[in-house]
Motif scaffolding. Sequence first.
Motif, mmCIF file in Angstrom:
data_model
loop_
_atom_site.group_PDB
_atom_site.id
_atom_site.type_symbol
_atom_site.label_atom_id
_atom_site.label_comp_id
_atom_site.label_asym_id
_atom_site.label_seq_id
_atom_site.Cartn_x
_atom_site.Cartn_y
_atom_site.Cartn_z
ATOM 1 N N ALA A 195 0.925 -1.254 -0.159
ATOM 2 C CA ALA A 195 0.098 0.006 0.155
ATOM 3 C C ALA A 195 0.970 1.247 0.148
ATOM 4 C CB ALA A 195 -1.005 -0.064 1.138
ATOM 5 N N LEU A 196 0.422 2.294 -0.665
ATOM 6 C CA LEU A 196 1.209 3.557 -0.693
ATOM 7 C C LEU A 196 -0.155 4.566 -0.358
ATOM 8 C CD1 LEU A 196 3.194 5.596 -1.724
ATOM 9 C CD2 LEU A 196 2.408 5.532 -3.661
ATOM 10 N N HIS A 197 0.211 5.459 0.887
ATOM 11 C CA HIS A 197 -0.653 6.335 1.275
ATOM 12 C C HIS A 197 0.087 7.734 1.016
ATOM 13 C CE1 HIS A 197 -2.490 3.160 3.887
ATOM 14 N NE2 HIS A 197 -1.195 2.683 3.847
ATOM 15 N N LEU A 198 -0.916 8.469 0.200
ATOM 16 C CA LEU A 198 -0.564 9.814 -0.084
ATOM 17 C C LEU A 198 -1.119 10.646 0.901
ATOM 18 C CD1 LEU A 198 -0.662 10.075 -3.928
ATOM 19 C CD2 LEU A 198 1.241 9.420 -2.353
ATOM 20 N N GLN A 218 4.065 -1.100 3.453
ATOM 21 C CA GLN A 218 3.436 0.182 3.196
ATOM 22 C C GLN A 218 4.273 1.154 3.556
ATOM 23 O OE1 GLN A 218 -0.527 0.405 5.443
ATOM 24 N NE2 GLN A 218 0.434 -1.038 6.750
ATOM 25 N N ARG A 219 4.068 2.256 2.612
ATOM 26 C CA ARG A 219 4.662 3.713 2.511
ATOM 27 C C ARG A 219 3.845 4.525 2.622
ATOM 28 N NH1 ARG A 219 7.621 6.334 -2.556
ATOM 29 N NH2 ARG A 219 8.667 8.206 -1.464
ATOM 30 N N GLY A 258 7.318 -2.007 9.847
ATOM 31 C CA GLY A 258 6.398 -2.272 8.475
ATOM 32 C C GLY A 258 5.774 -1.098 7.889
ATOM 33 N N ILE A 259 5.783 0.069 8.565
ATOM 34 C CA ILE A 259 5.416 1.328 7.705
ATOM 35 C C ILE A 259 6.405 2.391 7.594
ATOM 36 C CG2 ILE A 259 3.805 3.218 8.030
ATOM 37 C CD1 ILE A 259 1.931 1.636 10.053
#
Length: 261
Positions: free
Chosen positions: A54-57, A77-78, A99-100
Amino acid sequence: MPDLDRDGGWLLTLDGTPQSYVDLADPTHLEFEYVQRLAHLADTLAPAGQPLTALHLGGGALTLPRYLAATRPGSRQRAVELDGPLVRFVAERLPWPAGIEVTVGDARAALADTPAAGADLLVADVFRGSRTPAHLTTVEFLELAAAALRPGGCYAANLADGPPLAFARAQAATLRQVFPHTCLIAEPSVLRGRRYGNVLLVGSGAELPVEELSRRLAADPFPARLADHAELAALVRGVRPVTDARAEDSPPPPEGAFSVG
């Protein structure tokens, strides 16, 4: 601010606007309705427990990344957050699990540098104050998002709008320009243009799990409706997609829309 009614609960506000709520003791507790809806989407994308990339902007206090880390252990996740001091503040006060990965930078610039076809889920939840920045509202931005997704991957954006939903309708038209499968999620009163509130836009190159997602949305304490196919086409009829050449920030909220305390 600590939640006096819930041990482990914390509310993050920026300039008086509620930005994130996290429960350090139970990351599956989601206080904001729109985050619950994003979690429903994530829950329906793959079998329970299966890790996602997952990529969170937009990072804030990392509510959704914490949820995915708890419900899908091993997820990669990033999160990209423009506000460096905010990242340091959250790391100190509300540390996130392993993990983030959190990086400081502009969401669109980070997306442009993201390897192609690597993400199962891409979430855009970026606000400058209480408004979505113009450069994250365009066809060109969504083309970058689509390129970052694996086949079958899903893009979701949180935005806010009110009557007459001009911004949300333009954003839906823009989404439909890039993704072959789309839907819009909002509370009925927001969808009918009766009040200001959150709107989620979802797009993918593959069929979306609309039936299961609709059931979950309808069962929430504050039910939301999902509009797709003919209903969404009617909503955007006559509306031009937004391009970089004519993009504007989302409209400001009405006074008091996000006030706390």
